[in-house]
Design an enzyme around this catalytic site. Structure first.
Site, PDB file in Angstrom:
ATOM      1  CB  THR B 184      30.281  21.237  15.781  1.00  0.00           C
ATOM      2  OG1 THR B 184      30.166  22.787  15.677  1.00  0.00           O
ATOM      3  CG2 THR B 184      28.984  20.678  14.844  1.00  0.00           C
ATOM      4  CD  GLU B 329      28.464  18.718  12.359  1.00  0.00           C
ATOM      5  OE1 GLU B 329      29.189  17.621  12.955  1.00  0.00           O
ATOM      6  OE2 GLU B 329      29.148  19.563  11.884  1.00  0.00           O
ATOM      7  CE  LYS B 435      42.524  22.764  -2.333  1.00  0.00           C
ATOM      8  NZ  LYS B 435      41.673  23.650  -1.452  1.00  0.00           N
ATOM      9  CD1 TRP B 440      44.393  19.284  -4.469  1.00  0.00           C
ATOM     10  CD2 TRP B 440      42.726  18.025  -3.944  1.00  0.00           C
ATOM     11  NE1 TRP B 440      43.147  19.950  -4.937  1.00  0.00           N
ATOM     12  CE2 TRP B 440      42.249  19.210  -4.486  1.00  0.00           C
ATOM     13  CE3 TRP B 440      41.773  16.928  -3.477  1.00  0.00           C
ATOM     14  CZ2 TRP B 440      40.901  19.445  -4.373  1.00  0.00           C
ATOM     15  CZ3 TRP B 440      40.478  17.280  -3.467  1.00  0.00           C
ATOM     16  CH2 TRP B 440      40.106  18.498  -3.751  1.00  0.00           C
TER      17      TRP B 440
END
Lengths: 551, 551
Positions: B184, B329, B435, B440
């Site tokens: 990754t 992934e 936040k 949010w």
């Protein structure tokens, strides 16, 4: 080093969930005398869920077999989904089999429950006394509850679904567990059981959706004329839920006239059937017209595709005919005959498209001779076609039949050639090849040349015993309707002349006969076993048409 | 009851044989300063066969790792095929990683041999003293033998192939064995190793070929701009051998001008790259023109696709942009954003196409909240996206990292919604969400609105600490080249007015800054970690643009 990938199984259960959500708005359309019945895949899976709950309620557990005796319709699709997804095994019964074979198969598979179309009850009822394993019969359609049947509980499908819970705790099956089974048509002996796994169904569905096979996505409407009781309808029901292609199901309306009506009304872009169905439809369209403008292509399989069918559909109706080869043992997708990108002019492309096709990446093919030697893929050497792959059977249910396999490869019984780029040309069934004076004559080759003649509707060539040459070809001709002769022999002589430009002289048949129709097996394949029987029994009126003799 | 299906494994070895025969005449085309180099797949596999034999000769055995440090080119394709098919594990190294990470990764993977483009030797040479496991370096290209390197044997690729046997005894690997690995990009910590199996590569290749993904068959020419050192080039090399699609490889020529030249010369029908590449190409085409008439569509992934990119390519150049979502992934194909058949007018279709897309049948998605509760797929509820499927990773090489998984599902770290029919909309990376006062704010949402403004070329929004609201958004703007301002603040005020019509007032940023370019990670993703670092270090020149204050 270990792969870090998840060990998620490939299952019909996954397909069912995918179809219900991602493709919940695609639809199944069943043709009836009153027009189309339609239901979304979300609705279909909701009903399949109730069906699974109902079957569990009737005692179906583990990998017990649930049989169907049904046409292609909405409820059959529900059974296709519910039975494997609940962990049981779907067993579609071929309603065209003779009674003795049907009984043998249902007993051999140990079927516990039968779902039956109400119109097919008269076929099932007399068999039940010979099938003690069947405890429940579920009748699909019909307004009245059926007469009580001896020894079994009878249920109405809709009533059962209405009373079943709307939720079902779907299992997460092992991918190698059994999902469905089909029996071979048994042209050479007792039918043999092929048991598909969840894995093989899932992988085969992916292949059916691929651009080099049927190229399915949710914009496609796919007409499954090929029966759901024959080689799993070539995988179309599962591929439809996978891709979101809408599925058109003709019910029992397989004759040319209602099929043409269905196509005009529901406008499929692709369709699948055996050549005889397409032949009838083509004759119907030529005679009466009809709107098949939605059809971009039709898939033909189950038997060799006559070139007259291919060119007739394309030139007169703008429908491309794609030939494919497979068997019940191969799930069935083995090869598809699309022209490769490197094909040159249209004639070159048509030559590729007139083969049996080439395999997808997961299917491996090879040729062997009678000693088991592996032969070259040179486009010329003839051998028996052998197949290997994750959706190819490696044995038969209970019987095993090891003589049908060699080093893990399925022996198809088909003879043919393979080009370096994988295109297969079938020259004959191993048992149909004509052995004349130490040479082989391809019956398929002679049949292709004969059906290309305008006076011929259908033709079959079989080997018959001959004192001097061991075997010689007998040509069996079905004349085209419009054909007028000054006598059959004159017609045969014309055909022999026609052949003499096309095949070696020693291959020319000197024995000829005519029939109104050719005998067919339960799955619509030419029945050469029956032709050989009739010849041996002296039932055929054979003419000798010589010209010069053989060799 | 037992399935009778053959237990044939799904392997890269099968793909190699299929590509060499059935698709032997399709070709790989590598772009160079002197024009195109081309070789058929038959020729490619012949060279891959010699490469496998040579690697065996150098001691590669079992599942040892063979690394590559290469651009997208013919020889890299040969390594993609030879290394897994011989049973070893291919490890493409990301040449854009910092030196420390490259060393860490090569040691962590235990790489034994490196194949390196001659032009990239200067990158490799200084690392070798820190990589004692590497015993052989094989140099691809370059006319002269390389200078001797300390501690390793050096080889010329072409010489090695010339001297290698032309036959190799390919194994028949177990499908669960390791075939390749990628790390990754490590935006949030050390890079993690993902190890693909033969099975996952094969299944993923099938999916890439499907009509609802890239729709590949042998008539397609596919341009892989996405690097072969990044998430296995999204599976294109293997899908090409599977389908017979010809593969166009740009080498190091990834700038807009040579890409446009490559496209005009070699006429791909489809192509795949990250948004920044397409953004540069679009700007180049708009400024200088160019023939992209062969391109029917381009696949965009690796980062959110700006809608201006989508509409710009379509309206001005007739190229359809298809967005997809995935990760190293996920092999990486997770979702593809094609409009469903049931989409209504073009606006409706564009809304679907502006999502991250929907999953194929083998990939399951769900949403969870911070407690691990599974959330509804109602198109409104936001949760963390979790993924399950046969080409999704279930752990990481050696480290495991169990906190990245929940009940066998991969936690993606992406926040979003899912509609009942499976369309995912990503609202943020979990770590990038802002936040503010208990609510949010989606940085992705603000970025999309900002890049839609004609004065803006690129935009990033990050959360920065705020005494009253915990966090508030900071907007980082790259102005379009043609933009003229009477001062940056006036431009920011315009953008704030533009946003105020589109998002709730409490979401409007009051902190603004401008950069010449946004920082990118090694795989071309916006590097918000770096932006946050620069802000914390006081390196950014931030303007306060108020209007009213937040809430």
């Amino acid at each position: 080093m270990l792969s870090t990938m998840q060990r998620r199984p490939l299952t019909v259960t996954t397909l069912l969930h995918h179809g219900a959500t991602v493709h919940g708005r695609s639809e199944a359309v069943t043709w009836t005398e009153g027009g189309a019945r339609r239901l979304t895949y979300a609705g279909t899976v909701a009903r399949a869920t109730r069906l699974a709950a109902a079957l569990r309620g009737l005692g179906i557990d583990g990998d017990q077999r649930v049989a169907t005796l049904m046409w292609n319709n909405q409820e059959h699709l529900e059974a296709y989904l519910a039975v494997p997804a609940m962990g049981a095994v779907l067993h579609p019964l071929n309603l065209r089999l003779p009674r003795g074979q049907l009984c043998h198969i249902a007993r051999h598979a140990d079927d516990r429950i039968v779902l039956v179309d109400e119109s097919l009850l008269p076929l099932l009822t007399p068999l039940l006394p010979e099938l003690p394993g069947i405890r429940h019969v579920i009748v699909v359609g019909g307004a009245q509850p059926p007469e009580p049947l001896p020894g079994v509980a009878t249920h109405m499908y809709e009533e059962l679904l209405r009373e079943a819970p709307e939720k079902f705790d779907w299992p997460d099956p092992d991918e190698d567990s059994a999902a469905a089974m089909c029996y071979t048509s048994g042209t050479t002996g007792d039918p043999q059981g092929v048991v598909y796994s969840h894995r093989s169904v899932f992988l085969h569905s992916m292949q059916v959706c691929m651009p080099d096979a049927l190229s399915l996505d949710d914009s496609v409407r796919a007409l499954a004329v090929v029966p759901m009781f024959h080689a799993m309808a070539w995988g179309l029901p599962y591929a439809a839920l996978m891709s979101g292609a809408s599925l058109l199901l003709p019910g029992p309306h397989l004759q040319a006239a209602p099929l043409a009506e269905f196509i005009a009304a529901e406008r499929p872009g692709t369709a699948a059937a055996v050549p005889t169905v397409w032949g009838s439809l083509l004759a119907h369209l030529d005679a009466y017209g009809g709107d098949v403008s939605s059809l971009q292509e039709v898939l033909v399989g189950g038997a060799a595709c006559p070139s007259a069918l291919m060119t007739g559909f394309e030139e007169r109706h703008g429908v491309r005919v794609i030939a494919a080869w497979g068997m019940t043992e191969t799930s069935p997708l083995g090869t598809v005959a699309r022209a490769p990108h490197h094909a040159g002019d249209p004639g070159d492309a048509l030559r590729y498209r007139s083969t049996a096709g080439r395999p997808p990446a997961a299917v491996e093919l090879r040729l062997t001779n009678e000693n088991g030697d592996v032969l070259p893929h040179d486009g010329a050497t003839v051998g028996e076609l052998e197949v290997r792959g994750p959706w190819i059977t490696g044995s038969y249910h209970l019987t095993g039949a090891p003589e049908k396999f060699r080093d893990g490869w399925l022996r198809t019984g088909d003879l043919g050639t393979i080009t370096p780029d994988g295109f297969v040309t079938l020259t004959d069934r191993a048992k149909d090849v004509i052995k004349s004076g130490g040479e082989w004559i391809s019956s398929v080759d002679l049949e292709n040349h004969l059906t290309a003649h305008p006076a011929v509707r259908e033709a079959a060539v079989i080997g018959v015993p001959d004192e001097r040459w061991d075997e010689r070809p007998l040509a069996v001709i079905v004349w085209a309707e419009h054909t007028q002769h000054s006598g059959a022999s004159a017609g045969f002589a014309d055909l022999r002349t026609h052949l003499s430009d096309r095949v070696a002289r020693w291959q020319l048949p000197e024995r000829w006969t005519t029939l109104k129709t050719l005998p067919m097996t339960s799955v619509g394949k030419l029945d050469k076993k029956e032709l050989r029987r009739r010849y041996a029994a002296g039932e055929l009126d054979v003419s000798e048409v010589s010209g010069a003799t053989a060799v």
